[in-house]
Design a protein around this motif. Structure first.
Motif, PDB file in Angstrom:
ATOM      1  N   GLY A 134      20.651 -17.065   0.476  1.00 20.53           N
ATOM      2  CA  GLY A 134      19.476 -17.229  -0.396  1.00 20.53           C
ATOM      3  C   GLY A 134      18.209 -16.755   0.280  1.00 20.53           C
ATOM      4  O   GLY A 134      17.369 -16.095  -0.340  1.00 20.53           O
ATOM      5  N   TYR A 135      18.073 -17.073   1.571  1.00 18.02           N
ATOM      6  CA  TYR A 135      16.879 -16.648   2.315  1.00 18.02           C
ATOM      7  C   TYR A 135      16.818 -15.127   2.414  1.00 18.02           C
ATOM      8  O   TYR A 135      15.767 -14.509   2.215  1.00 18.02           O
ATOM      9  N   GLN A 136      17.959 -14.530   2.729  1.00 12.45           N
ATOM     10  CA  GLN A 136      17.999 -13.066   2.833  1.00 12.45           C
ATOM     11  C   GLN A 136      17.679 -12.406   1.498  1.00 12.45           C
ATOM     12  O   GLN A 136      16.992 -11.375   1.444  1.00 12.45           O
ATOM     13  N   TYR A 137      18.154 -13.002   0.408  1.00 12.92           N
ATOM     14  CA  TYR A 137      17.863 -12.457  -0.928  1.00 12.92           C
ATOM     15  C   TYR A 137      16.370 -12.539  -1.226  1.00 12.92           C
ATOM     16  O   TYR A 137      15.774 -11.597  -1.754  1.00 12.92           O
ATOM     17  N   LYS A 138      15.766 -13.657  -0.844  1.00 13.58           N
ATOM     18  CA  LYS A 138      14.321 -13.811  -1.049  1.00 13.58           C
ATOM     19  C   LYS A 138      13.551 -12.785  -0.237  1.00 13.58           C
ATOM     20  O   LYS A 138      12.598 -12.167  -0.721  1.00 13.58           O
ATOM     21  N   GLN A 139      13.967 -12.599   1.022  1.00 15.52           N
ATOM     22  CA  GLN A 139      13.297 -11.619   1.884  1.00 15.52           C
ATOM     23  C   GLN A 139      13.455 -10.205   1.336  1.00 15.52           C
ATOM     24  O   GLN A 139      12.535  -9.384   1.403  1.00 15.52           O
ATOM     25  N   LEU A 140      14.638  -9.926   0.770  1.00 15.91           N
ATOM     26  CA  LEU A 140      14.874  -8.610   0.187  1.00 15.91           C
ATOM     27  C   LEU A 140      13.938  -8.371  -0.989  1.00 15.91           C
ATOM     28  O   LEU A 140      13.378  -7.275  -1.144  1.00 15.91           O
ATOM     29  N   ASN A 141      13.750  -9.411  -1.826  1.00 13.78           N
ATOM     30  CA  ASN A 141      12.822  -9.281  -2.951  1.00 13.78           C
ATOM     31  C   ASN A 141      11.406  -9.063  -2.479  1.00 13.78           C
ATOM     32  O   ASN A 141      10.656  -8.257  -3.049  1.00 13.78           O
ATOM     33  N   LEU A 142      10.993  -9.788  -1.427  1.00 13.26           N
ATOM     34  CA  LEU A 142       9.648  -9.617  -0.882  1.00 13.26           C
ATOM     35  C   LEU A 142       9.447  -8.203  -0.366  1.00 13.26           C
ATOM     36  O   LEU A 142       8.421  -7.563  -0.601  1.00 13.26           O
ATOM     37  N   THR A 143      10.462  -7.706   0.352  1.00 15.84           N
ATOM     38  CA  THR A 143      10.382  -6.335   0.879  1.00 15.84           C
ATOM     39  C   THR A 143      10.306  -5.318  -0.249  1.00 15.84           C
ATOM     40  O   THR A 143       9.527  -4.355  -0.191  1.00 15.84           O
ATOM     41  N   SER A 144      11.108  -5.551  -1.301  1.00 12.29           N
ATOM     42  CA  SER A 144      11.089  -4.644  -2.445  1.00 12.29           C
ATOM     43  C   SER A 144       9.724  -4.621  -3.108  1.00 12.29           C
ATOM     44  O   SER A 144       9.205  -3.559  -3.474  1.00 12.29           O
ATOM     45  N   ASN A 145       9.118  -5.821  -3.242  1.00  7.86           N
ATOM     46  CA  ASN A 145       7.780  -5.892  -3.841  1.00  7.86           C
ATOM     47  C   ASN A 145       6.747  -5.199  -2.979  1.00  7.86           C
ATOM     48  O   ASN A 145       5.838  -4.527  -3.487  1.00  7.86           O
ATOM     49  N   GLN A 146       6.868  -5.345  -1.668  1.00  6.05           N
ATOM     50  CA  GLN A 146       5.938  -4.683  -0.755  1.00  6.05           C
ATOM     51  C   GLN A 146       6.058  -3.163  -0.865  1.00  6.05           C
ATOM     52  O   GLN A 146       5.049  -2.446  -0.840  1.00  6.05           O
ATOM     53  N   ILE A 147       7.301  -2.670  -0.989  1.00  4.68           N
ATOM     54  CA  ILE A 147       7.505  -1.225  -1.130  1.00  4.68           C
ATOM     55  C   ILE A 147       6.876  -0.730  -2.421  1.00  4.68           C
ATOM     56  O   ILE A 147       6.216   0.317  -2.456  1.00  4.68           O
ATOM     57  N   THR A 148       7.069  -1.504  -3.517  1.00  5.12           N
ATOM     58  CA  THR A 148       6.482  -1.127  -4.803  1.00  5.12           C
ATOM     59  C   THR A 148       4.965  -1.096  -4.721  1.00  5.12           C
ATOM     60  O   THR A 148       4.318  -0.153  -5.217  1.00  5.12           O
ATOM     61  N   ASN A 149       4.384  -2.122  -4.089  1.00  5.31           N
ATOM     62  CA  ASN A 149       2.925  -2.173  -3.948  1.00  5.31           C
ATOM     63  C   ASN A 149       2.413  -1.003  -3.110  1.00  5.31           C
ATOM     64  O   ASN A 149       1.364  -0.423  -3.407  1.00  5.31           O
ATOM     65  N   THR A 150       3.171  -0.657  -2.067  1.00  6.40           N
ATOM     66  CA  THR A 150       2.779   0.467  -1.211  1.00  6.40           C
ATOM     67  C   THR A 150       2.809   1.779  -1.979  1.00  6.40           C
ATOM     68  O   THR A 150       1.904   2.622  -1.853  1.00  6.40           O
ATOM     69  N   GLU A 151       3.846   1.957  -2.804  1.00  2.00           N
ATOM     70  CA  GLU A 151       3.948   3.175  -3.607  1.00  2.00           C
ATOM     71  C   GLU A 151       2.796   3.260  -4.603  1.00  2.00           C
ATOM     72  O   GLU A 151       2.207   4.333  -4.795  1.00  2.00           O
ATOM     73  N   ASN A 152       2.466   2.129  -5.242  1.00  2.00           N
ATOM     74  CA  ASN A 152       1.351   2.119  -6.200  1.00  2.00           C
ATOM     75  C   ASN A 152       0.036   2.439  -5.507  1.00  2.00           C
ATOM     76  O   ASN A 152      -0.806   3.168  -6.046  1.00  2.00           O
ATOM     77  N   GLU A 153      -0.149   1.882  -4.305  1.00  2.00           N
ATOM     78  CA  GLU A 153      -1.375   2.145  -3.546  1.00  2.00           C
ATOM     79  C   GLU A 153      -1.452   3.613  -3.145  1.00  2.00           C
ATOM     80  O   GLU A 153      -2.526   4.224  -3.177  1.00  2.00           O
ATOM     81  N   LYS A 154      -0.291   4.190  -2.793  1.00  2.00           N
ATOM     82  CA  LYS A 154      -0.241   5.601  -2.420  1.00  2.00           C
ATOM     83  C   LYS A 154      -0.644   6.483  -3.595  1.00  2.00           C
ATOM     84  O   LYS A 154      -1.424   7.434  -3.449  1.00  2.00           O
ATOM     85  N   ILE A 155      -0.115   6.165  -4.798  1.00  2.00           N
ATOM     86  CA  ILE A 155      -0.452   6.930  -6.002  1.00  2.00           C
ATOM     87  C   ILE A 155      -1.941   6.821  -6.295  1.00  2.00           C
ATOM     88  O   ILE A 155      -2.598   7.815  -6.649  1.00  2.00           O
ATOM     89  N   LYS A 156      -2.494   5.603  -6.143  1.00  2.00           N
ATOM     90  CA  LYS A 156      -3.922   5.391  -6.387  1.00  2.00           C
ATOM     91  C   LYS A 156      -4.769   6.226  -5.433  1.00  2.00           C
ATOM     92  O   LYS A 156      -5.742   6.870  -5.844  1.00  2.00           O
ATOM     93  N   ILE A 157      -4.384   6.223  -4.156  1.00  2.00           N
ATOM     94  CA  ILE A 157      -5.139   6.991  -3.155  1.00  2.00           C
ATOM     95  C   ILE A 157      -5.051   8.483  -3.439  1.00  2.00           C
ATOM     96  O   ILE A 157      -6.043   9.222  -3.303  1.00  2.00           O
ATOM     97  N   GLU A 158      -3.862   8.951  -3.842  1.00  2.00           N
ATOM     98  CA  GLU A 158      -3.695  10.377  -4.143  1.00  2.00           C
ATOM     99  C   GLU A 158      -4.593  10.795  -5.315  1.00  2.00           C
ATOM    100  O   GLU A 158      -5.186  11.878  -5.297  1.00  2.00           O
ATOM    101  N   LYS A 159      -4.693   9.932  -6.336  1.00  2.00           N
ATOM    102  CA  LYS A 159      -5.562  10.234  -7.474  1.00  2.00           C
ATOM    103  C   LYS A 159      -7.026  10.281  -7.040  1.00  2.00           C
ATOM    104  O   LYS A 159      -7.787  11.164  -7.466  1.00  2.00           O
TER     105      LYS A 159
END
Length: 261
Positions: A105-130
């Motif tokens: 359960g802990y590993q699954y939670k950490q995986l979700n957190l990491t996935s959200n961080q990656i998504t946020n990073t990608e969104n921030e990258k797109i924003k900066i590129e614009k």
């Protein structure tokens, strides 16, 4: 409570682990007798624990293992009531299974957190590129403006404010060789909604105006610097305020600026 909610609540796992009170255990046993779905879920949990116990309890004797297995096995689809025992070594395998589930359960939670961080990073990258694209366009516009202003081949025509707007001003940069015309409209107020500035090249005798363009998207042009149509024959330039889309002839009552070459 619906069967699914009851199963998802985690009470069946606690029942199998022997961690419920006597009253709670009796309640689960009653539910299992009345519901095939709950009974099957208990069987599945017990089978999983048997499998996990065999792999996580290497120091059990064969006799102890068979005792645990015998207590967990169901016969004739009936639930076996788990009785507490003073021999805690028998529950080492169960504890290991619980820890394993918690770890998963802990590993699954950490995986979700990491996935959200990656998504946020990608969104921030797109924003900066614009933002970089916008800055590049703005820098290009500034470079163009500076090149026009510094070009010694350009004739600069100052346009002064007229009766309708005495405080207005503008400048025309006209290359008579290439016939290219730029307008610096920084001295003009923002046009009202539904109106647009129109630029005219004028012949004075007789007065003959020729439209050389509209200053569209005035509020979006931060430099207020516009390229309009080329002209090779002008004695003066004027700017009027016209309805959106422009007019065939200038509205003299809305003449904002005027200047002779």
């Amino acid at each position: 409570m619906e069967n699914k909610e009851y199963i998802d609540s985690g009470i069946l796992e606690l029942y199998v682990y022997g961690l419920l009170s006597e009253t709670e255990s009796e309640e689960v046993a009653t539910m299992a007798k009345n519901s095939t779905e709950i009974n099957d879920e208990i069987i599945a949990i017990e089978k999983s624990i048997i499998a996990l116990s065999s792999s996580f309890s290497p120091f059990h004797s064969v006799a102890n293992y068979e005792k645990i297995k015998a207590k967990l096995e169901l016969k004739h689809a009936k639930v076996i009531e788990m009785k507490p025992t003073g021999n805690w070594s028998q529950y080492i395998g169960w504890a290991a299974a619980v820890l394993l589930m918690i770890g998963i359960g802990y590993q699954y939670k950490q995986l979700n957190l990491t996935s959200n961080q990656i998504t946020n990073t990608e969104n921030e990258k797109i924003k900066i590129e614009k933002e970089l694209q916008i800055l590049e366009l703005q820098n290009k516009a500034i470079e163009t403006s500076l090149a026009v202003v510094r070009d010694v081949k350009n004739t600069v025509v100052s346009l002064g404010g007229q009766a309708v707007a005495p405080g207005s001003s503008a400048k025309i940069y006209w290359n008579k060789e290439t016939k290219v015309v730029y307008v610096d409209a920084a001295g003009l107020p923002e046009p009202p909604e539904g109106m647009v500035y129109q630029v005219w090249a004028l012949k004075l005798n007789p007065l003959s105006p020729t439209s050389i363009g509209l200053l569209d998207d005035f509020d979006e042009n931060n430099q207020r610097f516009f390229a309009v149509n080329s002209t090779g024959d002008a004695e003066a330039f004027g700017i009027t305020l016209e309805p959106a889309g422009g007019s065939l002839t200038p509205t003299m009552e809305q003449l904002y600026t005027l200047g002779k070459v």
